[in-house]
Design a protein around this motif. Structure first.
Motif, PDB file in Angstrom:
ATOM      1  N   LEU A 379       0.825  -1.200   0.000  1.00 12.90           N
ATOM      2  CA  LEU A 379       0.000   0.000   0.000  1.00 12.90           C
ATOM      3  C   LEU A 379       0.866   1.259   0.000  1.00 12.90           C
ATOM      4  O   LEU A 379       0.672   2.155  -0.834  1.00 12.90           O
ATOM      5  N   THR A 380       1.794   1.338   0.945  1.00 10.01           N
ATOM      6  CA  THR A 380       2.613   2.553   1.047  1.00 10.01           C
ATOM      7  C   THR A 380       3.563   2.691  -0.136  1.00 10.01           C
ATOM      8  O   THR A 380       3.714   3.773  -0.709  1.00 10.01           O
ATOM      9  N   GLY A 381       4.201   1.579  -0.509  1.00  6.98           N
ATOM     10  CA  GLY A 381       5.113   1.637  -1.651  1.00  6.98           C
ATOM     11  C   GLY A 381       4.373   1.928  -2.944  1.00  6.98           C
ATOM     12  O   GLY A 381       4.839   2.719  -3.776  1.00  6.98           O
ATOM     13  N   GLY A 382       3.212   1.305  -3.117  1.00  3.51           N
ATOM     14  CA  GLY A 382       2.429   1.550  -4.330  1.00  3.51           C
ATOM     15  C   GLY A 382       1.959   2.985  -4.428  1.00  3.51           C
ATOM     16  O   GLY A 382       1.985   3.599  -5.501  1.00  3.51           O
ATOM     17  N   ALA A 383       1.538   3.567  -3.288  1.00  2.00           N
ATOM     18  CA  ALA A 383       1.099   4.969  -3.291  1.00  2.00           C
ATOM     19  C   ALA A 383       2.254   5.900  -3.632  1.00  2.00           C
ATOM     20  O   ALA A 383       2.095   6.857  -4.399  1.00  2.00           O
ATOM     21  N   ALA A 384       3.440   5.611  -3.080  1.00  2.00           N
ATOM     22  CA  ALA A 384       4.610   6.452  -3.373  1.00  2.00           C
ATOM     23  C   ALA A 384       4.983   6.367  -4.848  1.00  2.00           C
ATOM     24  O   ALA A 384       5.288   7.388  -5.487  1.00  2.00           O
ATOM     25  N   VAL A 385       4.953   5.151  -5.408  1.00  6.14           N
ATOM     26  CA  VAL A 385       5.274   4.984  -6.822  1.00  6.14           C
ATOM     27  C   VAL A 385       4.263   5.730  -7.690  1.00  6.14           C
ATOM     28  O   VAL A 385       4.638   6.390  -8.669  1.00  6.14           O
ATOM     29  N   LEU A 386       2.994   5.655  -7.325  1.00  2.62           N
ATOM     30  CA  LEU A 386       1.960   6.336  -8.099  1.00  2.62           C
ATOM     31  C   LEU A 386       2.187   7.843  -8.103  1.00  2.62           C
ATOM     32  O   LEU A 386       2.099   8.499  -9.156  1.00  2.62           O
ATOM     33  N   VAL A 387       2.496   8.409  -6.933  1.00  6.63           N
ATOM     34  CA  VAL A 387       2.756   9.852  -6.850  1.00  6.63           C
ATOM     35  C   VAL A 387       3.954  10.235  -7.721  1.00  6.63           C
ATOM     36  O   VAL A 387       3.911  11.219  -8.475  1.00  6.63           O
ATOM     37  N   LEU A 388       5.022   9.446  -7.644  1.00 11.34           N
ATOM     38  CA  LEU A 388       6.219   9.767  -8.420  1.00 11.34           C
ATOM     39  C   LEU A 388       5.971   9.619  -9.915  1.00 11.34           C
ATOM     40  O   LEU A 388       6.494  10.404 -10.715  1.00 11.34           O
ATOM     41  N   LEU A 389       5.184   8.628 -10.302  1.00  5.57           N
ATOM     42  CA  LEU A 389       4.874   8.468 -11.725  1.00  5.57           C
ATOM     43  C   LEU A 389       4.047   9.645 -12.247  1.00  5.57           C
ATOM     44  O   LEU A 389       4.239  10.096 -13.387  1.00  5.57           O
ATOM     45  N   VAL A 390       3.137  10.150 -11.429  1.00  3.36           N
ATOM     46  CA  VAL A 390       2.357  11.325 -11.832  1.00  3.36           C
ATOM     47  C   VAL A 390       3.288  12.526 -12.008  1.00  3.36           C
ATOM     48  O   VAL A 390       3.181  13.288 -12.985  1.00  3.36           O
ATOM     49  N   LEU A 391       4.235  12.701 -11.067  1.00  2.00           N
ATOM     50  CA  LEU A 391       5.180  13.812 -11.176  1.00  2.00           C
ATOM     51  C   LEU A 391       6.096  13.663 -12.391  1.00  2.00           C
ATOM     52  O   LEU A 391       6.535  14.649 -12.971  1.00  2.00           O
ATOM     53  N   ALA A 392       6.373  12.405 -12.756  1.00  6.12           N
ATOM     54  CA  ALA A 392       7.260  12.159 -13.898  1.00  6.12           C
ATOM     55  C   ALA A 392       6.530  12.208 -15.230  1.00  6.12           C
ATOM     56  O   ALA A 392       7.181  12.271 -16.285  1.00  6.12           O
ATOM     57  N   SER A 393       5.202  12.197 -15.224  1.00  3.04           N
ATOM     58  CA  SER A 393       4.426  12.053 -16.464  1.00  3.04           C
ATOM     59  C   SER A 393       4.698  13.128 -17.511  1.00  3.04           C
ATOM     60  O   SER A 393       4.633  12.836 -18.717  1.00  3.04           O
ATOM     61  N   PRO A 394       4.998  14.382 -17.153  1.00  2.00           N
ATOM     62  CA  PRO A 394       5.310  15.358 -18.223  1.00  2.00           C
ATOM     63  C   PRO A 394       6.486  14.947 -19.098  1.00  2.00           C
ATOM     64  O   PRO A 394       6.593  15.413 -20.243  1.00  2.00           O
ATOM     65  N   PHE A 395       7.341  14.062 -18.589  1.00  2.00           N
ATOM     66  CA  PHE A 395       8.493  13.597 -19.365  1.00  2.00           C
ATOM     67  C   PHE A 395       8.061  12.915 -20.657  1.00  2.00           C
ATOM     68  O   PHE A 395       8.801  12.914 -21.655  1.00  2.00           O
ATOM     69  N   LEU A 396       6.844  12.347 -20.671  1.00  3.67           N
ATOM     70  CA  LEU A 396       6.350  11.677 -21.877  1.00  3.67           C
ATOM     71  C   LEU A 396       6.166  12.658 -23.032  1.00  3.67           C
ATOM     72  O   LEU A 396       6.142  12.253 -24.192  1.00  3.67           O
ATOM     73  N   GLY A 397       6.036  13.941 -22.725  1.00  2.00           N
ATOM     74  CA  GLY A 397       5.874  14.945 -23.776  1.00  2.00           C
ATOM     75  C   GLY A 397       7.164  15.634 -24.159  1.00  2.00           C
ATOM     76  O   GLY A 397       7.133  16.693 -24.798  1.00  2.00           O
TER      77      GLY A 397
END
Length: 728
Positions: A379-397
């Motif tokens: 739960l905690t690790g998955g939530a942290a990964v999700l937050v970081l992936l959202v922060l990293a998402s602009p990199f796709l553009g």
């Protein structure tokens, strides 16, 4: 307070680093005297290094555009303009007789200047529409200055530009062009770094004092950073006879020197204090600090150096310069923290200790946080990964593009010139794509090139063409080969809209048009396209080498296969957040008003690749420290991974937080810069360090290690519970 210590086996020799620590204690006066002498010598050598640093261009040696440049110079005595002068009529237009006469006189004066190979203008090149603004108020003088960047930007342009720029009753003259833009970039960037360093030093001192609570203890890491800078620049002096080192390497030396000096010294000082709290006498505390913190620092330095060393596989002096400077400053930081600081602790260790040392606690906030995370790791690790992936998402553009004058502040004269050219001229004559062939230019080829989307006109010996039609005679003599030479060439002038986008597409379109045998496509857009293509082609090799080397170093440190893999994935995640922030801010333009830069919708490829190597190495800095701390606790408690992670985080996280905060502040200060490259480096690196020192280390490391359990240490066997003995 726990006072249990590992008992050495009878007859077992002390570890090498502990023996080194004892040697430094015994020879402390000699070590400090040699360090003082070395600092003086390094300072002298460093002062001689700075003026010998070189200016660099974004070129790919041996590429098609590089060969085209050589062919144009050898066969036709021409090439891409290095400099432009923007001539503005005070009254009327540039076609007025008096203004035209003044324009021809200026062109002749520039052409006669020493170091200038050729100069042409609207008035000497058949009134080409690409050299005249749409409203008729401005016209261009194009200047070619052969030679390397040091000669052009350091010798010719500083003498030429002041003699031409100015105003009279008829016209005003301003300078611009690629070489002038980058000539103005260097001193502004240097001022940015100096101003940032002046801001950083007092702030870092305050933060160190708040953490260490002793003035001497707060001052020494800063001095270690200065020592690392001096040693780094001194070592570069030995490289200069064999390689060109960019002036921007000086900026990296200043930025990394202080950061690494502070980080490494904090590790050693914190361990010395811990050993003292456990009841060790000063010599033994110093020796054990060298053994444990010194090992951390050495592994960390190796990882940072290895990450930067991959830049050597890229065939560009500009990027290789950062490998040389980064590795050199790492060496300086290691010497300061592992050799000089222990001798200082042995001599004056009492000034580093608190008057009332708080007893070390095996439980506390970080222990409780790690325990809560490990109760629900998914739960905690998955939530942290999700937050970081959202922060990293602009990199796709991410969109790579061309660095232009907008890296400079709006007040820079070269940028002001280029803004006029970009807004008032329909085409970019200075950014022409040049096609050269030893077989000559067949009839109809210029017309075919002029039909390409994004082409304003094509100049050739056959005439001037636009949209497939001949619109003028041009200047046929311009395309005549030198005496004794043969062949032909054409100039493909892109529209302003094409240059505002990605000119690499136009370069590829020109190369796709059937043409003469043996043709070569060059010019500024082709140089940038070839530079980027070479960079992208070599980048996978650089990434693989970086991952393999750091994996091998972490395996040697932990004797585990899973831990290096986990560390690699977490570091890539933090890099994703860094690049997401860089794209969101500098490509998309968010916070541009606050930071004071002009977004272009794209990013130049060079700086992100440099940031990748630096950030990957620095992220491993905290990974190495935390892993070694956890491994030490794991071996001490007999193989309980959960307890080791909680104890390791409790002992390591406060130091990681302090070191990471100070390092992030050091980089964040560069957000005050006027050059966008410097701002990008500062903001991106600050984000990477903060994410790595907080979410990655405090949440994801314990979550993943809890999920892996005993597999963390495979193929090593679990240790036996350590025997203990009271401190001496």
């Amino acid at each position: 307070m726990s006072t249990t210590l590992t008992r050495a086996r009878p007859g077992t020799p002390s570890p090498p680093l502990r023996r080194l620590g004892h040697l430094l204690v015994r020879r402390r006066r000699l070590v400090l005297a040699l360090a003082a002498l070395g600092l003086v010598v390094a300072g002298v050598l460093a002062a001689g290094t700075v003026p010998r640093l070189s200016l660099a261009r974004f070129e790919a040696p041996g590429s098609e555009s590089d060969r085209a440049r050589a062919e144009l110079a050898a066969r036709f005595g021409t090439g891409t303009p290095d400099l432009i002068f923007l001539v503005t009529a005070k009254n009327g237009t540039v076609d007025d007789p008096a203004v035209a006469a003044r324009g021809r006189e200026l062109t002749a004066r520039v052409a006669a200047f020493g170091g200038v190979a050729e100069a042409a203008s609207y008035w000497t090149r058949g009134a080409s529409p690409t050299l005249r603004s749409e409203d008729g108020r401005h016209a261009l003088i194009l200047v070619r200055v052969p030679g390397d960047a040091d000669h052009v930007r350091g010798t010719v342009l500083p003498a030429l530009v002041p003699r031409v720029v100015g105003d009279d009753a008829l016209v005003g003259v301003r300078a611009g062009g690629g070489e002038e833009v980058f000539r103005q970039t260097v001193p502004i960037a240097r001022q940015d770094f100096v101003r940032a360093e002046l801001l950083i030093f007092p702030l870092v001192f305050v933060l160190l004092w708040l953490y260490l609570r002793r003035v001497v203890a707060a001052l020494v890491p800063i001095l270690a950073g200065i020592f690392a800078m001096a040693v780094g620049l001194a070592l570069l002096r030995g490289v200069l006879p064999f390689a060109d080192i960019s002036t921007f390497a000086l900026n990296l030396t200043l930025a990394m020197g202080l950061g690494l000096g502070v980080d490494y010294c904090l590790f050693v000082i914190a361990r010395f204090r811990e050993e003292t709290r456990l009841g060790r006498d000063r010599p033994e505390a110093v020796a054990r600090a060298v053994e444990h913190a010194g090992r951390t620092v050495l592994f960390s330095g190796l990882v940072v150096a290895a990450s930067l060393a991959v830049l050597f596989v890229l065939p560009f002096d500009f990027l290789r310069s950062f490998a040389y400077s980064g590795i050199a400053v790492v060496v300086g930081g290691l010497v300061a923290a592992v050799l000089v600081l222990p001798a200082l602790l042995a001599s004056a260790g009492g000034t580093f200790l608190l008057k009332r040392e708080r007893p070390a606690s095996d439980t506390g906030f970080w222990h409780a946080l790690a325990t809560r995370v490990m109760r629900r790791p998914l739960l905690t690790g998955g939530a942290a990964v999700l937050v970081l992936l959202v922060l990293a998402s602009p990199f796709l553009g991410l969109e790579f593009g061309v660095a232009d004058d907008r890296i400079l502040p709006a007040s820079a004269p070269a940028r002001q010139t280029q803004e006029v050219v970009r807004g008032a001229f329909a085409a970019e004559e200075t950014d022409a794509v040049q096609v050269v062939s030893s077989a000559g230019v067949p009839q109809g080829y210029p017309a075919a090139l002029s039909r390409l989307p994004g082409v304003a006109q094509v100049d050739s010996a056959e005439g001037v063409f636009a949209n497939g039609n001949r619109i003028g005679a041009g200047v046929p003599a311009r395309f005549a080969p030198l005496p004794g030479k043969d062949g032909g060439w054409v100039s493909v002038v892109p529209s302003a809209e094409t240059m505002a986008g990605d000119p690499a597409d136009l370069v590829q379109a020109v190369r796709d048009v059937p043409g003469p045998d043996g043709r070569l496509v060059g010019g500024y857009p082709a140089q940038l396209a070839d530079y980027r293509a070479t960079l992208v082609d070599r980048l996978p090799l650089a990434l693989v080498l970086m991952l393999v080397v750091t994996f091998a170093l972490l395996f040697a440190m932990t004797r585990s296969l899973l831990i290096p893999l986990k560390a690699t994935l977490l570091n890539l995640l933090s890099l994703g957040v860094m690049f997401g922030a860089v794209v969101w801010v500098f490509q998309e333009g968010n916070l541009s008003g606050l930071l004071g830069f002009t977004p272009t919708g794209t990013l130049d490829a060079s700086i992100p690749i440099l940031m990748l190597c630096i950030a990957y190495g620095l992220s491993m800095d905290y990974e190495v420290f935390l892993l070694l701390r956890i491994k030490e606790e794991y071996e001490k408690n007999g193989g309980d991974t959960t307890a080791a992670v909680a104890a390791g985080l409790q002992r390591g996280a406060p130091l990681i937080g302090a070191a990471g905060g100070i390092l992030a502040l050091s980089f964040a200060a560069y957000a005050t810069a006027q050059v966008t490259f410097v701002q990008m480096l500062g903001v991106g690196m600050a984000v990477a360090v903060l994410v790595d020192a907080t979410v990655i280390r405090a949440v994801l490391v314990p979550a993943l290690m809890r999920l892996a359990g005993p597999l963390n240490w495979w193929p090593s066997r679990p240790p036996r519970a350590a025997a203990t003995t009271p401190p001496r």
